[in-house]
Scaffold this motif. Sequence first.
Motif, PDB file in Angstrom:
ATOM      1  N   ASN A  25       4.020  -6.620  -6.367  1.00  0.00           N
ATOM      2  CA  ASN A  25       3.769  -5.170  -5.852  1.00  0.00           C
ATOM      3  C   ASN A  25       2.345  -5.345  -6.194  1.00  0.00           C
ATOM      4  O   ASN A  25       1.954  -5.239  -6.984  1.00  0.00           O
ATOM      5  N   ILE A  27      -0.086  -3.242  -6.312  1.00  0.00           N
ATOM      6  CA  ILE A  27      -0.613  -2.267  -7.039  1.00  0.00           C
ATOM      7  C   ILE A  27      -0.410  -2.292  -8.815  1.00  0.00           C
ATOM      8  O   ILE A  27      -1.020  -1.889  -9.572  1.00  0.00           O
ATOM      9  N   LEU A  31      -2.125  -2.668 -12.677  1.00  0.00           N
ATOM     10  CA  LEU A  31      -2.569  -2.532 -13.687  1.00  0.00           C
ATOM     11  C   LEU A  31      -1.955  -2.792 -14.336  1.00  0.00           C
ATOM     12  O   LEU A  31      -2.229  -2.743 -15.610  1.00  0.00           O
ATOM     13  N   ILE A  34      -5.661  -4.478 -15.587  1.00  0.00           N
ATOM     14  CA  ILE A  34      -6.052  -2.665 -16.405  1.00  0.00           C
ATOM     15  C   ILE A  34      -5.637  -2.996 -18.034  1.00  0.00           C
ATOM     16  O   ILE A  34      -6.502  -3.173 -19.393  1.00  0.00           O
ATOM     17  N   PHE A  70      -8.853   1.162  -5.011  1.00  0.00           N
ATOM     18  CA  PHE A  70      -9.178   1.618  -4.164  1.00  0.00           C
ATOM     19  C   PHE A  70      -8.786   0.644  -3.029  1.00  0.00           C
ATOM     20  O   PHE A  70      -8.642   1.125  -1.450  1.00  0.00           O
ATOM     21  N   MET A  73      -5.138   0.090  -1.528  1.00  0.00           N
ATOM     22  CA  MET A  73      -4.942   1.688  -1.001  1.00  0.00           C
ATOM     23  C   MET A  73      -4.946   1.333   0.158  1.00  0.00           C
ATOM     24  O   MET A  73      -4.170   2.300   1.335  1.00  0.00           O
ATOM     25  N   ASN A  76      -3.061  -0.195   2.154  1.00  0.00           N
ATOM     26  CA  ASN A  76      -2.289  -0.169   2.014  1.00  0.00           C
ATOM     27  C   ASN A  76      -1.300  -1.087   2.186  1.00  0.00           C
ATOM     28  O   ASN A  76      -0.028  -0.754   2.781  1.00  0.00           O
ATOM     29  N   ARG A  78       1.763  -2.410   0.740  1.00  0.00           N
ATOM     30  CA  ARG A  78       2.837  -1.852  -0.097  1.00  0.00           C
ATOM     31  C   ARG A  78       3.651  -3.966  -0.913  1.00  0.00           C
ATOM     32  O   ARG A  78       3.577  -3.326  -2.494  1.00  0.00           O
TER      33      ARG A  78
END
Lengths: 170, 375
Positions: A25, A27, A31, A34, A70, A73, A76, A78
Amino acid sequence: MDSIFFYIVAATAVISGILVVGCKNPINSALSLIMTFFSLATLYVMLDAPFMAAIQVIVYAGAIMVLIVFVIMLLNIRIESGKRYMHTRVMGAILGAVVLIETLYVIMRPASQNLTGGKGPVDAAMVLNVGHTELIGRALFTDYLLPFEITSILLLVAIVGAVLLAKRKV
Amino acid sequence: MENGMIFLGLPVAYYIAMIAKVLVVFVCVLLTVAYATWAERKLIGHMQVRIGPKRVGPFGLLQPIADGLKLFFKEEIVPAQASTFAFLLAPLIALIPAFIAFAVIPFGGTIEVGGYKLPLQIAGYIADQPSGKVIDLNVGVLYILALASLGVYGIVLAGWSSNSKYSLLGGLRASAQIVSYELAAGLAIVSVFLMSGSLSLQQIVADQAGGVANWYFIRQPFAFVAFIVYFICSLAEINRTPFDLPEAETELVSGFGTEYSSMKYAMFFMAEYANMITVCAVTVTLFLGGWHEPIPQVVSIGGWEFYLSWANFVIKVYFLIFVCMWIRATYPRYRYDQLMALGWKFFLPLTLLCVVGTGAVVYFFPNGFWGALFS
């Protein structure tokens, strides 16, 4: 105490680094990245460089990664598409091997030529007396003024270019 | 320092004082969060000629507790299509940066407990006891900026992980808004750096000692502009009205928080109020003299300094919180394109002007601007 803490932070950095490329994924990958930046910031604090740590968090974790999240997202995305191409893996393996050999070469050198053994004009006492932020500022705006200005112009050109490409009517 | 046990190079009293300070500050901030919700409903009520909460307890004073209990006992719902991990993580990421920013804020002067001097700042300590010089994080302002830039992840992740159109739109709006206004707020603080010559919050506060004329917001004209811009941009950064577009209920139901229920919703709610308190505390520290009193000669009576230093700070912070609520009761919400235009085309150039102007005034009037002007 310090070394135990270092190993915890270093392990976090490496594990989250692996997760960046391992997560399906996007995202979650972002993460993990980060998390890696945070671990690096912690290492900077341990090296008595709090300014670097703060800038690391503000610029990388706070600004650049927000933009990346951003975009993910906005599009989008997935799950990363199932196809994994062979040539990207080969190139990745080659690049990884080159970096590994370089790192090993630097680590294996005798202590006299070691990167950490080499001394610049700034030492620990100076950092404590003058202050880390002041030293960076002074170096940046006196000795390295020209590279600093050139970098800012480069960034400005990049921004103007991006606006020009993105906007049809200017 | 010479008596007492030593643990890991520091006296044990230091650790006890540290834990005590953390507990006191945390409890105070939590209570302020709870009662800010009550105060806001009561204030806006009276401003709109209503009464506000009054059923639960005298003057409705137990309302926050009742609200907390209600939210606590509601059903926890995680949407079936949500990314569970990010969905659960988001409220925590939103809440934690707001609280840990208080670690570097000096909320009072130095107190003496059993012959041991203590600064009223969580991350500050006094190594050299006789001189009483406080050592704190020397990049305190950057630490606050870094935490402010992390709070956005909570909202962004909440918007993305809920897998709902309203949440996604709210999250997108929030991230664009926060990133835009972060820039202007950060540049407005540069004026403070220029005047103080330091990034340490202790030194910034120490430099503002000696009455209201020394506070940064009034020291020179550009600093006043920077103060106003910083406060407005901070309101936008924490999604307060009139910039609360990410959760504009008329368009987006509840924005990024649409799919959240029970305690997770309460955490977003608490994060919003905690952020407001943090922003007010930072503004007081940077521009309004921190814990210093407005007129030093009158109020410096022997023995009362300890009470005065933190009372000053608390009064100033509460006043700014009141201003936030006042603004909410007064102004309508901005439209999204207006918000972006305001941030990029008005506040950003204005802060750049402030940076140049403050720098020029600091350089040409090293002994103070107003004194040079009126002599």
